[in-house]
Design an enzyme around this catalytic site. Structure first.
Site, short mmCIF file in Angstrom:
data_model
loop_
_atom_site.label_atom_id
_atom_site.label_comp_id
_atom_site.label_asym_id
_atom_site.label_seq_id
_atom_site.Cartn_x
_atom_site.Cartn_y
_atom_site.Cartn_z
CD GLU A 77 -3.31 0.81 1.86
OE1 GLU A 77 -3.17 -0.11 2.74
OE2 GLU A 77 -4.38 1.41 1.62
CG ASP A 78 1.71 2.70 3.12
OD1 ASP A 78 0.39 2.83 2.98
OD2 ASP A 78 1.72 2.60 4.47
#
Ligand code: MN
Length: 525
Positions: A77-78
């Site tokens: 996700e990051d």
């Protein structure tokens, strides 16, 4: 730095192999590189969140793969790390876990109570593997531990989501220790006034209790040793503020009505010794009448086992005494996680899982499979019909659910038990949305026809078309997890013979048959 941090994690593991340590070290290095230059609201490097998550996973007894996935859980996700790279570097299992945690991140609480039960269901179903759920719970635990650094406007949403979604899930999974911590961390943000009231109410007791508890514990330890009980462990605790709040609300806000604010816990090797210790405690301190509870012979619905008694100690403190075995203790603290833990250490320690310890599952299953009712409708007549349908549905619990619900009485190993959980629970159901955001659970292979009848028979009977994710589809389309399904209705439309082959649920098939029969009768008239 690497070695030191990795050791902080692996020291909690039960005799990790060289391969385990190598895997965790590699995950640490990849996470460090991927999150390089990123920071938490606290100002600490982002890596600190991952190290803490992994450390707590090790602490509750998770294995190397789950711990590695804990270190990598925010990479997809990051960071710039791609899912393909992750899969190539760490293999299918860890990739699957990280992907699961990432997907769970999209299940969000928007502040409407209407969706809470659906959200909890979806949350559990989306996780696919119980380890995904455990990583996500521990991730949330660390986020709650550092919530004070998060911008004010976000704090309340996160704290409410924790109480509404995460806490009930920890309860279902029997993870008492994590539940208590999450509750107490969220409490002051969600109910600031009530929190202050409780703090004021207990201030003087808390201060005095430390000393009292320590004194009582020493007396008790001495007695147990004199009675020849070895290898026992004692600890004490004050009741969690949030759970105290819940109880006080029901007991006129009077602390005199609370008998379990302070508790001493005695953990002994065998069940026999539990009863022996109960005798010793009653000999030492006067028990309050009707406060002895045998949750060993009669476990609580979520599987909790212990002997409880409430006594008045020599310095007239009211004290709850909880007596249990080590297995019961892990079960009470870590619930479902403790089963995985025992699997991991089985060779080392001969501790068997008690029958009651597995019953969390029989409570998890029926509550998750309560048939879904369309809550958006306010029409009284449809409500009555829906209640009737729910009743019919309840009487027809699918065979495989009955089978799993009774599985805890057999002697299958916890390994088979988990395989069974994965296969049955997650591979036979899908969860789809109405355009309003409600969740409908259906069997795998269900079509828009099943969906329409699950909402209401009237909608089913007049279905003329369906949109899945905003695209028109055929009525025999197989629905997938997470689809948004919209039914197009036409008053003059009627079920056809073909629909029977589209319908997977018995509810839909029964309704279609009824409609077909009455059509035929009309024709023959
Ligand atoms: Mn995270």
């Amino acid at each position: 730095m690497t070695t030191e941090d990795v050791q902080k994690i692996t020291q909690h593991m039960y005799s990790p192999s060289t391969a385990d340590i190598e895997l965790i070290t590699k995950a640490y290095d990849v996470a460090e590189q991927a999150h390089e230059g990123r920071f938490r609201y606290s100002g600490k490097p982002y890596l600190s969140h991952l190290t803490e998550t992994a450390r707590m996973l090790a602490e509750i007894g998770m294995g190397a793969h789950t711990i590695a996935a804990g270190l990598l859980h925010d990479t997809i996700e990051d960071t710039d790390l791609t899912p393909e790279e992750l899969q190539k570097e760490f293999g299918d299992e860890i990739f699957f876990l990280v992907q699961g945690v990432t997907k769970l991140g999209s299940v969000r609480y928007y502040g409407s109570d209407r969706h809470n039960e659906s959200l909890r269901k979806l949350f559990v179903a989306t996780s696919q593997d119980i380890r995904v759920l455990i990583i996500k719970l521990i991730d949330r635990l660390h986020n709650m531990q550092t919530l004070q650094y998060v911008p004010k406007e976000k704090q309340l949403r996160i704290a409410r989501e924790t109480l509404e979604i995460y806490v009930p899930v920890t309860h279902r999974l029997g993870m008492g220790r994590i539940r208590k911590e999450l509750e107490d961390l969220a409490f002051p943000y969600v109910y600031p006034e009530e929190f202050k009231k409780i703090t004021d109410l207990t201030k003087h007791i808390v201060k005095k209790s430390e000393v009292d508890l320590e004194k009582s514990r020493k007396t008790l330890q001495k007695r147990l040793a004199e009675a020849g009980i070895r290898d026992f462990h004692t600890s004490y605790r004050a009741k969690g503020m949030y759970s105290l709040y819940q109880k006080l609300k029901r007991r006129e806000w009077d602390m005199d009505n609370i008998h379990d604010f302070l508790a001493i816990r005695i953990v002994v090797p065998s069940i026999e010794q539990c009863y022996q210790v109960l005798g010793i405690v009653h000999e030492l301190w006067r028990p309050l009448p009707q406060r002895v509870k045998d949750y060993i012979a009669f476990p609580k619905p979520n599987g909790y086992q212990s002997l409880h008694t409430t006594v008045i100690t020599t310095n007239s403190t009211i004290l709850e005494v909880q007596i249990r075995t080590k297995a019961m203790h892990s079960e009470a603290e870590y619930g479902i996680a403790s089963h995985i833990m025992y699997k991991n250490i089985q060779q080392g320690k001969k501790e068997t899982i008690s029958g009651g310890a597995k019953s969390w599952f029989s409570t998890l299953v029926p509550s998750l499979f309560r048939p879904f009712i369309w809550r958006a409708s306010k029409n009284a007549e449809t409500q009555t019909q829906m209640i009737k349908e729910e009743h019919e549905h309840k009487q027809k619990i699918p065979h495989w659910i009955q089978e799993i619900a009774s599985a805890h009485t057999t002697n299958d190993s916890s390994n088979e038990f988990f395989d069974g959980l994965k296969d049955d629970f997650f591979s036979y159901r899908i969860f789809v949305f109405t355009p309003e955001g409600d969740v409908v659970d259906l069997p795998v292979g269900a079509s828009p026809i099943d969906f329409a009848y699950a909402i209401h028979s009237d909608i089913g009977d007049h279905t003329s078309g369906a949109k899945v994710n905003n695209k028109l589809v055929e009525l025999d389309t197989k629905l997938n997890n997470g689809d948004i399904v919209e039914i197009i209705k036409n008053k003059s439309n009627k079920p056809t013979q073909k629909w029977l082959s589209y319908a997977k649920t018995s509810l839909a098939r029964r309704r279609i048959r009824t409609a077909l029969t009455s059509q035929n009768e009309v024709h023959h008239k």
